[in-house]
Design an enzyme around this catalytic site. Structure first.
Site, PDB file in Angstrom:
ATOM      1  CG  HIS A 158      -2.067   0.904   1.169  1.00 47.93           C
ATOM      2  ND1 HIS A 158      -2.273   1.899   2.107  1.00 47.93           N
ATOM      3  CD2 HIS A 158      -3.094   1.013   0.290  1.00 47.93           C
ATOM      4  CE1 HIS A 158      -3.369   2.558   1.818  1.00 47.93           C
ATOM      5  NE2 HIS A 158      -3.893   2.059   0.726  1.00 47.93           N
ATOM      6  CE  LYS A 165      -3.958   6.917   2.656  1.00 41.68           C
ATOM      7  NZ  LYS A 165      -5.299   6.421   2.612  1.00 41.68           N
ATOM      8  CE  LYS A 222      -1.143   4.843  -1.603  1.00 44.33           C
ATOM      9  NZ  LYS A 222      -1.778   4.368  -0.371  1.00 44.33           N
ATOM     10  CG  HIS A 271      -7.327   8.686  -0.212  1.00 42.66           C
ATOM     11  ND1 HIS A 271      -6.046   8.430  -0.663  1.00 42.66           N
ATOM     12  CD2 HIS A 271      -7.925   7.475  -0.065  1.00 42.66           C
ATOM     13  CE1 HIS A 271      -5.880   7.128  -0.796  1.00 42.66           C
ATOM     14  NE2 HIS A 271      -7.004   6.516  -0.434  1.00 42.66           N
ATOM     15  CG  ASP A 284       0.520  17.456  22.973  1.00 40.40           C
ATOM     16  OD1 ASP A 284      -0.712  17.602  23.055  1.00 40.40           O
ATOM     17  OD2 ASP A 284       1.161  16.738  23.762  1.00 40.40           O
ATOM     18  CG  ASP A 288      19.244  11.940  -9.138  1.00 40.18           C
ATOM     19  OD1 ASP A 288      19.230  10.882  -9.799  1.00 40.18           O
ATOM     20  OD2 ASP A 288      19.217  13.073  -9.653  1.00 40.18           O
TER      21      ASP A 288
END
Length: 471
Positions: free
Chosen positions: A215, A393, A217, A391, A398, A222
């Protein structure tokens, strides 16, 4: 009928023994047994292919002894800096040490942290970084669609491969199942390398891996600039194409933290591809000076029994003194995280939850809403984002803990998927994420304390909740 009853009883006993021996959480174990008990014999097949599984694979941590990663000078410098400068020093170092102990990934630094919002900004930044790459380009995605943005990115990778840049593209076998040979072949002819992660195959009838997805991404150019977050390569996340494209966030970072994203990619690449080793490793980990932002890259997956992202969420929530602002598209809390969130709210912490009004799964949306009453009774304030599918996450705790990445707030991300998150210590990322959280609230509606829903909806939510351990 008597023999059918005996056969059904034998089936239940055998199925129960098989599931119990997996030593999963009691609630999950009972859920699977009850769910499959009324699917005679077919339950064996369902559990074999879709039940919770662990994966043992040869990790490529030998890279640590062959590059400058083994004992990065960042760690000791940061440890001394944090202990000297922060009133939360001991808590910060305990959190960092837990990640290091369970993953082998130490505290490091980033030279820059840039929050990217939605597809236009994110895809523009990624394409620009790829266009300027001179040595290598590494990409790993759950979803890579052969649509407009996917084709544009592929064509740019073809161009860079023809220029002599080393291009490696790793995609999930199910999430990117729309990629066909005709789309991939031009990449291969240009000299780029391509691999599927756990592509469904007849050999998986013996050892099914259909439930174990990457899952992640990740983009690395470089070894100097990296990207991770919620956005996949699909027009569904590009508001230039779709008015109702997913609303999402991504992170662009530079500095030594990119090395650890690189390590995650290389482990996944060498596991999934036919390439057995990557020559000239030093060029993939360029030496850099330390940056001003303390961060930690967190990999998790079914090849690590510690459920580290699950533990980090719990640790951050338990350490909260003033606020917990959580954004997630799929909110299906475990018993532990639900207890932690309600406990934080009961002790006076400002706990806010932002979820989509309607996700791309009605079952998950209903399961999430089944927890709302309990959360709000404890003092948690909940908003539902409307207009587009949320979408993002992220979590802000604090002013000195924050995290962004690929993991949803559910059991699948905690226990089954291969995920990656970036934890940051200090105000920089916390400020960026909290500003975005407040901006998103302008497009959200607060869930009223006394929700008025009919009996059919109440029943559907309660039923969906029963499947929470399986979602």
């Amino acid at each position: 009928m008597k023999w059918l009853g005996i056969a059904w009883l034998v089936y239940i006993i055998c199925l129960s023994i098989w599931i119990i021996l997996q030593k999963r959480a009691p609630v999950s174990t009972l859920s699977w047994i009850l769910a499959l008990a009324f699917i005679p014999y077919g339950g064996f097949i369902i559990y074999h292919f879709f039940g919770p599984q662990k994966l043992k694979r040869q990790q490529f941590r030998r890279l640590l002894s062959r590059t400058a990663l083994k004992e990065h000078s960042d760690y000791l410098q940061l440890r001394n800096h944090i202990l000297a400068a922060s009133t939360h020093s001991q808590e910060l170092m305990q959190l960092a040490n837990m990640i290091r102990t369970t993953t082998g990934f130490p505290l490091t630094t980033a030279k820059s942290l840039k929050l990217l919002v939605d597809g236009t900004e994110t895809f523009t930044a990624i394409l620009d970084a790829i266009a300027h790459a001179t040595h290598h380009i590494h990409l790993e995605y759950y979803i890579f669609d052969p649509d407009r943005i996917g084709t544009r990115l592929r064509d740019l990778l073809i161009q860079k491969a023809k220029e002599g840049v080393k291009v490696r593209l790793l995609v999930d076998g199910i999430g990117s199942s729309r990629l066909k040979n005709a789309f991939i072949q031009p990449l291969l002819r240009a000299g780029a390398r391509f691999a599927f992660f756990h592509k469904p195959h007849i050999t998986q009838l013996i050892k099914p891996l259909v439930n174990l997805r990457t899952h992640r991404k990740i983009v690395i150019c470089d070894g100097l600039v990296g990207f991770t977050g919620g956005l996949n390569i699909t027009d569904q996340e590009d508001e230039r194409v779709y008015e109702y494209a997913y609303h999402d966030t991504h992170l662009q970072l530079t500095g030594n933290a990119v090395h650890w994203l690189q390590l995650i990619f290389m482990e996944d690449w060498l596991y999934a591809s036919e390439e057995k080793e990557i020559p000239d490793l030093a060029n993939y980990f360029p030496i850099q000076s330390s940056g001003p932002y303390p961060v930690q890259v967190i990999p998790s997956g079914p090849d690590n029994e510690w459920e580290i992202i699950h533990r980090i969420y719990l640790s951050m929530i338990q350490r909260a003194r003033k606020r917990i602002w959580l954004t997630t598209p799929y909110f299906v809390p475990t018993e532990a995280t639900l207890f932690a969130l309600t406990s934080a709210a009961l002790r006076g912490v400002d706990v806010r939850l932002l979820v989509p009004r309607m996700s791309d799964s009605r079952l998950v949306t209903s399961a999430a809403r089944s927890y709302f009453d309990e959360l709000m009774q404890a003092g948690v304030r909940i908003w539902e984002y409307h207009g587009r599918m949320l979408h993002s996450k992220t979590i802000v705790v604090d002013h000195h803990y924050s995290m962004i990445g690929t993991a949803n707030f559910d059991s699948r991300s905690f226990r089954l998927n291969f995920e990656v998150c970036i934890a940051a210590y200090g105000p920089r990322l916390a400020e960026l994420l909290s500003d975005q959280f407040e901006c998103d609230l302008a497009c959200a509606e607060r869930v009223p304390f006394n929700r008025h829903i009919g009996l059919p909806q109440k029943m559907f939510e309660a039923t969906a909740r029963l499947f929470s351990p399986l979602l």
